[in-house]
Design a protein around this motif. Structure first.
Motif, PDB file in Angstrom:
ATOM      1  N   GLU A  44       0.840  -1.190   0.000  1.00  0.00           N
ATOM      2  CA  GLU A  44       0.000   0.000   0.000  1.00  0.00           C
ATOM      3  C   GLU A  44       0.877   1.242   0.000  1.00  0.00           C
ATOM      4  O   GLU A  44       1.942   1.264   0.609  1.00  0.00           O
ATOM      5  CB  GLU A  44      -0.906   0.029   1.237  1.00  0.00           C
ATOM      6  N   SER A  45       0.401   2.282  -0.648  1.00  0.00           N
ATOM      7  CA  SER A  45       1.126   3.551  -0.664  1.00  0.00           C
ATOM      8  C   SER A  45       1.076   4.208   0.702  1.00  0.00           C
ATOM      9  O   SER A  45       0.049   4.179   1.394  1.00  0.00           O
ATOM     10  CB  SER A  45       0.519   4.479  -1.719  1.00  0.00           C
ATOM     11  N   ASP A  46       2.187   4.808   1.115  1.00  0.00           N
ATOM     12  CA  ASP A  46       2.316   5.580   2.343  1.00  0.00           C
ATOM     13  C   ASP A  46       2.091   4.741   3.606  1.00  0.00           C
ATOM     14  O   ASP A  46       1.816   5.288   4.667  1.00  0.00           O
ATOM     15  CB  ASP A  46       1.351   6.772   2.341  1.00  0.00           C
ATOM     16  N   ARG A  47       2.222   3.439   3.478  1.00  0.00           N
ATOM     17  CA  ARG A  47       2.089   2.589   4.665  1.00  0.00           C
ATOM     18  C   ARG A  47       3.450   2.287   5.307  1.00  0.00           C
ATOM     19  O   ARG A  47       3.533   2.089   6.518  1.00  0.00           O
ATOM     20  CB  ARG A  47       1.392   1.274   4.302  1.00  0.00           C
ATOM     21  N   ARG A  66      14.368   1.549  -4.088  1.00  0.00           N
ATOM     22  CA  ARG A  66      13.288   2.525  -3.928  1.00  0.00           C
ATOM     23  C   ARG A  66      13.280   3.504  -5.097  1.00  0.00           C
ATOM     24  O   ARG A  66      12.209   3.869  -5.614  1.00  0.00           O
ATOM     25  CB  ARG A  66      13.477   3.262  -2.604  1.00  0.00           C
ATOM     26  N   LEU A  71       9.389   4.124  -6.129  1.00  0.00           N
ATOM     27  CA  LEU A  71       8.723   4.066  -4.824  1.00  0.00           C
ATOM     28  C   LEU A  71       8.986   5.294  -3.954  1.00  0.00           C
ATOM     29  O   LEU A  71       8.567   5.323  -2.799  1.00  0.00           O
ATOM     30  CB  LEU A  71       9.180   2.808  -4.078  1.00  0.00           C
ATOM     31  N   ASN A  73       7.710   8.178  -3.894  1.00  0.00           N
ATOM     32  CA  ASN A  73       6.499   8.865  -3.452  1.00  0.00           C
ATOM     33  C   ASN A  73       5.577   7.970  -2.642  1.00  0.00           C
ATOM     34  O   ASN A  73       4.504   8.409  -2.198  1.00  0.00           O
ATOM     35  CB  ASN A  73       5.730   9.410  -4.657  1.00  0.00           C
ATOM     36  N   HIS A  74       5.958   6.726  -2.454  1.00  0.00           N
ATOM     37  CA  HIS A  74       5.122   5.758  -1.734  1.00  0.00           C
ATOM     38  C   HIS A  74       5.730   5.289  -0.411  1.00  0.00           C
ATOM     39  O   HIS A  74       5.003   4.854   0.482  1.00  0.00           O
ATOM     40  CB  HIS A  74       4.868   4.538  -2.625  1.00  0.00           C
ATOM     41  N   ILE A  75       7.057   5.357  -0.296  1.00  0.00           N
ATOM     42  CA  ILE A  75       7.750   4.925   0.917  1.00  0.00           C
ATOM     43  C   ILE A  75       8.674   6.049   1.347  1.00  0.00           C
ATOM     44  O   ILE A  75       9.624   6.393   0.633  1.00  0.00           O
ATOM     45  CB  ILE A  75       8.549   3.635   0.676  1.00  0.00           C
ATOM     46  N   PHE A 153       5.176  -3.986  -5.246  1.00  0.00           N
ATOM     47  CA  PHE A 153       4.417  -2.751  -5.474  1.00  0.00           C
ATOM     48  C   PHE A 153       4.145  -2.480  -6.958  1.00  0.00           C
ATOM     49  O   PHE A 153       3.668  -1.397  -7.300  1.00  0.00           O
ATOM     50  CB  PHE A 153       5.175  -1.568  -4.864  1.00  0.00           C
ATOM     51  N   LEU A 156       0.826  -1.168  -7.948  1.00  0.00           N
ATOM     52  CA  LEU A 156       0.580   0.187  -7.458  1.00  0.00           C
ATOM     53  C   LEU A 156       1.288   1.225  -8.318  1.00  0.00           C
ATOM     54  O   LEU A 156       0.716   2.269  -8.664  1.00  0.00           O
ATOM     55  CB  LEU A 156       1.065   0.288  -6.005  1.00  0.00           C
ATOM     56  N   THR A 157       2.534   0.945  -8.687  1.00  0.00           N
ATOM     57  CA  THR A 157       3.341   1.933  -9.396  1.00  0.00           C
ATOM     58  C   THR A 157       3.272   1.799 -10.914  1.00  0.00           C
ATOM     59  O   THR A 157       3.561   2.758 -11.633  1.00  0.00           O
ATOM     60  CB  THR A 157       4.816   1.796  -8.993  1.00  0.00           C
TER      61      THR A 157
END
Length: 322
Positions: A44-47, A66, A71, A73-75, A153, A156-157
């Motif tokens: 999940e994004s920002d988790r 990353r 990633l 913007n997500h991690i 991911f 998601l990406t």
């Protein structure tokens, strides 16, 4: 580097007396996995949050993946202070590039380990991949974190670059094993040896591997041929630190990296790839090793080091795969 015993900090170095002067690295304690459809650790994004040191080659791997896998913007990331002293890694922002703890404002990385498990017994190492939802550590094993980043991911990406392709996995594992034992960890086995025989054994194996890599890259653009893989990105963090740190500080001084034409050009090519230079912080690298390792450098004198032109054209485009 100290450790936690039952959740209590102990400033205790590795015991080389019991191993005949050999440096023996301990295994990571937290070994969970993020998966695309995971029930415990879903992608999940920002988790998720990374705790890293710019100085540490193992943490560097995760920053590279990353970046490569889109990633950023997500991690998000917290960067420790480069000095690792009697309290271990500090989440102190009072150094350029160090961020402090962006999640909980904790002063020490050991506090994050205790937050995950109050009675944990473990070395306090980077990287740490943290789950903000469950408030626990997913993993502190870099080799497994980069494989999560490689594929978990993608949905998601939309980034489907694969650095661990199934068709090459057996060869990648074989190459990784030699590079890890004799080179990634070999620099530490050389630098932290406390007997002449342990040092001689480690440094000889290290330069045997560098000679092997130089030959392999004389007829291959990358370690697996014409395709970049995980093996290249696991090798790169040690190569990029070799002349600034390991050659002098860890007594890996039979040759410099720049004395190997193929390895040196290959390292520059990887460094010059989009997003990679931003993961390298030479100030943190040089400062950390020379200032933190009192047993090697008791006066904590940080050397000026030679100037290295990382922007020099690498010329590896001409290299044909075997």
């Amino acid at each position: 580097m100290g450790l936690l015993i039952d959740g209590k900090w102990q400033d205790r170095w590795y015991d080389t007396k019991s191993t005949g002067g050999h440096f023996k690295r301990t295994e990571a304690q937290f070994r969970n996995w993020i998966t695309p459809d995971g029930t415990e650790f879903p992608a999940e994004s920002d988790r998720y949050h990374l705790y890293v040191s710019y100085a540490c080659p193992w943490a560097h791997r995760t920053l590279i993946f990353r970046a490569l896998k889109g990633l950023t913007n997500h991690i998000d990331v917290s960067v420790v202070h480069p000095d690792m002293l009697d309290k271990g890694w500090e989440l102190n922002p009072d150094y350029p590039g160090a961020t402090g703890d962006r999640l909980y404002k904790k002063p020490l990385l050991s506090d994050i380990y205790v937050k995950a498990q109050h009675d944990v017994t473990t070395r306090v190492t980077v990287p740490v991949l943290w789950d903000k939802a469950r408030k626990t550590i997913v993993s502190n094993e870099s080799s497994e974190i980069i494989r999560m980043f490689n594929s978990a991911f993608d949905g998601l990406t939309g980034n489907t670059l694969d650095f661990w392709p199934e068709i090459l996995r057996d060869e990648i594992e074989e190459v990784n094993a030699r590079i890890y034992d004799t080179f990634n960890n070999g620099v530490y086995k050389s630098g932290f040896a406390t007997s002449q025989s342990a040092y001689d054994e480690a440094v000889t194996a290290l330069f045997d591997t560098m000679d092997w890599l130089e030959d392999r890259l004389s007829h291959r653009r990358y370690l697996m041929g014409d395709r970049l893989t995980e093996a290249d990105w696991r090798l790169f963090p040690t190569l990029v630190r070799f002349d600034p740190v390991y050659h002098l500080h860890f007594k890996c001084n039979r040759n410099r990296l720049v004395d190997f034409p193929n390895l040196w050009a290959y390292t520059r090519e990887l460094y010059q790839m989009p997003g990679i230079a931003q993961t390298v912080n030479f100030d943190h690298i040089v400062r950390h090793y020379h200032y933190s390792h009192e047993s090697i450098n008791p006066h904590r004198i940080v050397p000026i080091n030679p100037e290295i032109n990382w922007a020099e054209p690498h010329g590896r485009e001409r290299m044909m795969a075997a």
